[in-house]
Design a protein around this motif. Structure first.
Motif, mmCIF file in Angstrom:
data_model
loop_
_atom_site.group_PDB
_atom_site.id
_atom_site.type_symbol
_atom_site.label_atom_id
_atom_site.label_comp_id
_atom_site.label_asym_id
_atom_site.label_seq_id
_atom_site.Cartn_x
_atom_site.Cartn_y
_atom_site.Cartn_z
ATOM 1 N N ALA A 33 0.837 -1.206 0.000
ATOM 2 C CA ALA A 33 0.000 0.000 0.000
ATOM 3 C C ALA A 33 0.874 1.260 0.000
ATOM 4 N N GLU A 34 1.983 1.230 0.734
ATOM 5 C CA GLU A 34 2.888 2.386 0.765
ATOM 6 C C GLU A 34 3.588 2.555 -0.584
ATOM 7 N N ALA A 35 4.053 1.432 -1.131
ATOM 8 C CA ALA A 35 4.762 1.481 -2.418
ATOM 9 C C ALA A 35 3.836 2.034 -3.506
ATOM 10 N N LYS A 36 2.550 1.641 -3.434
ATOM 11 C CA LYS A 36 1.583 2.134 -4.429
ATOM 12 C C LYS A 36 1.372 3.640 -4.270
ATOM 13 N N GLN A 37 1.347 4.110 -3.029
ATOM 14 C CA GLN A 37 1.180 5.549 -2.808
ATOM 15 C C GLN A 37 2.372 6.313 -3.381
ATOM 16 N N VAL A 38 3.562 5.745 -3.214
ATOM 17 C CA VAL A 38 4.766 6.389 -3.750
ATOM 18 C C VAL A 38 4.694 6.453 -5.281
ATOM 19 N N ILE A 39 4.364 5.354 -5.914
ATOM 20 C CA ILE A 39 4.362 5.379 -7.394
ATOM 21 C C ILE A 39 3.230 6.256 -7.919
ATOM 22 N N GLN A 40 2.110 6.287 -7.189
ATOM 23 C CA GLN A 40 1.016 7.190 -7.581
ATOM 24 C C GLN A 40 1.477 8.635 -7.531
ATOM 25 N N GLY A 41 2.342 8.927 -6.561
ATOM 26 C CA GLY A 41 2.894 10.279 -6.457
ATOM 27 C C GLY A 41 3.677 10.671 -7.693
ATOM 28 N N PHE A 42 4.126 9.675 -8.453
ATOM 29 C CA PHE A 42 4.851 9.931 -9.701
ATOM 30 C C PHE A 42 3.965 9.720 -10.921
ATOM 31 N N GLY A 43 2.651 9.555 -10.704
ATOM 32 C CA GLY A 43 1.708 9.497 -11.822
ATOM 33 C C GLY A 43 1.391 8.110 -12.349
ATOM 34 N N ILE A 44 1.848 7.059 -11.654
ATOM 35 C CA ILE A 44 1.575 5.694 -12.119
ATOM 36 C C ILE A 44 0.242 5.229 -11.530
ATOM 37 N N ALA A 45 -0.628 4.667 -12.391
ATOM 38 C CA ALA A 45 -1.967 4.250 -11.950
ATOM 39 C C ALA A 45 -1.912 2.928 -11.199
ATOM 40 N N TYR A 67 -17.440 -5.528 -6.455
ATOM 41 C CA TYR A 67 -16.690 -6.723 -6.827
ATOM 42 C C TYR A 67 -16.402 -6.683 -8.329
ATOM 43 N N PRO A 68 -15.449 -7.465 -8.853
ATOM 44 C CA PRO A 68 -14.572 -8.417 -8.163
ATOM 45 C C PRO A 68 -13.414 -7.733 -7.421
ATOM 46 N N LEU A 69 -12.868 -8.466 -6.456
ATOM 47 C CA LEU A 69 -11.794 -7.932 -5.629
ATOM 48 C C LEU A 69 -10.636 -8.911 -5.537
ATOM 49 N N VAL A 70 -9.515 -8.394 -5.061
ATOM 50 C CA VAL A 70 -8.337 -9.224 -4.769
ATOM 51 C C VAL A 70 -7.995 -8.992 -3.298
ATOM 52 N N LEU A 71 -7.635 -10.049 -2.581
ATOM 53 C CA LEU A 71 -7.208 -9.932 -1.181
ATOM 54 C C LEU A 71 -5.745 -10.336 -1.072
ATOM 55 N N LYS A 72 -4.986 -9.572 -0.277
ATOM 56 C CA LYS A 72 -3.553 -9.862 -0.117
ATOM 57 C C LYS A 72 -3.128 -9.670 1.330
ATOM 58 N N ILE A 73 -2.239 -10.498 1.773
ATOM 59 C CA ILE A 73 -1.716 -10.389 3.138
ATOM 60 C C ILE A 73 -0.888 -9.110 3.284
ATOM 61 N N VAL A 74 -0.979 -8.468 4.442
ATOM 62 C CA VAL A 74 -0.126 -7.313 4.754
ATOM 63 C C VAL A 74 0.764 -7.713 5.920
#
Ligand code: ADP
Ligand code: MG
Length: 244
Positions: A33-45, A67-74
């Motif tokens: 989730a953090e890594a996604k926030q970082v890449i979003q900050g650079f414009g990556i969807a 739905y549909p959804l994906v579940l992942k362990i944190v």
């Protein structure tokens, strides 16, 4: 460059905060989730997501996403989530969701008994399409660099990937995509439509910009990115920080 602007105006502080928080906690791999926030900050969807710490919270997130959804362990102790039995795709109902929540918890407790579990990431499921991989790294000799490859067996079995030293110019990125044999399918194949190669080019440039501007990042791995006739979306993101 328009993506630089987006970073400076919206993402900049968020990116710094996320990285400082992780370093402060001596975590050298960001949560997805953090890594996604970082890449979003650079414009990556990326797909929308929420972290649930109980089945009830998971249902709430599902209500807002649909739905549909994906579940992942944190877990700070699990980098390769599928190997730990920590990913469930194609969740289509509340019943699926509750079963998947429990199954992931059971799998992880069995396969990684000492891993700390922080919750489950509830994520919108992106329609499947051709998969590519984009990476960023710091070469001890050449410094920041970017990598491109096709997803799945192309990377793992054939090592069909290409590299360039960052920062990259757009023409170099087109060259690096051209060097990857499997990338031909992005142009359309049999009854498959042509896919959005310019969106892949932009993603590689955005990773290059990120490697140049955030010196705390040692490695980025966007694996996979789904590429569509219009647009591309990173469904997984891993970021490793430099150790002090
Ligand atoms: P890991 O690489 O840690 O095992 P991923 O997050 O890459 O876990 O998930 C494993 C696989 O599940 C991906 O390669 C992709 O095929 C699929 N997947 C993951 N997230 C999504 C998503 N949001 N939408 C659709 N498919 C997904
Ligand atoms: Mg992955």
């Amino acid at each position: 460059m328009k993506h630089m602007n987006k970073f400076i105006t919206n993402g900049s502080q968020g990116v710094k905060d996320i990285i400082q928080k992780a370093l402060h906690q001596k975590r050298y791999e960001l949560f997805e989730a953090e890594a996604k926030q970082v890449i979003q900050g650079f414009g990556i969807a990326t797909p929308r997501h929420a972290i649930a710490t109980s089945p009830g919270e998971a249902l709430q997130a599902a209500d807002s996403f649909g739905y549909p959804l994906v579940l992942k362990i944190v877990s700070p102790d699990i980098s390769h989530k599928t190997e730990a039995g920590g990913v469930k795709v194609g969740i289509k109902s509340e019943k699926d969701l509750l079963a998947a929540y429990e199954e992931i918890m059971d799998n992880v407790k069995k396969r990684c008994p000492s891993a700390a579990i922080h919750g489950i990431l509830i994520q919108e499921m992106a329609a499947s399409s051709a998969e590519v991989i984009v990476g960023g790294l710091r070469d001890p000799q050449f410094g920041p660099a970017v990598m491109f490859g096709m997803g799945g067996v192309f990377v793992e079995v054939y090592k069909d990937v290409s590299f360039r030293i960052a920062p990259v110019e757009e023409y170099e990125v087109w060259e690096m995509i051209g060097e990857v044999k499997g990338a031909g399918i992005l142009k359309g194949f049999r009854n498959m439509p042509a896919l959005d190669i310019p969106a892949v080019v932009q993603t590689i440039i955005q990773v290059s910009t990120m490697m140049m501007s955030v010196e705390e990042i040692n490695e980025v791995d966007l694996n996979p990115i789904f590429v569509y006739p219009k647009g591309a979306i990173a469904v997984d993101a891993r970021i490793i920080l430099n150790r002090p």
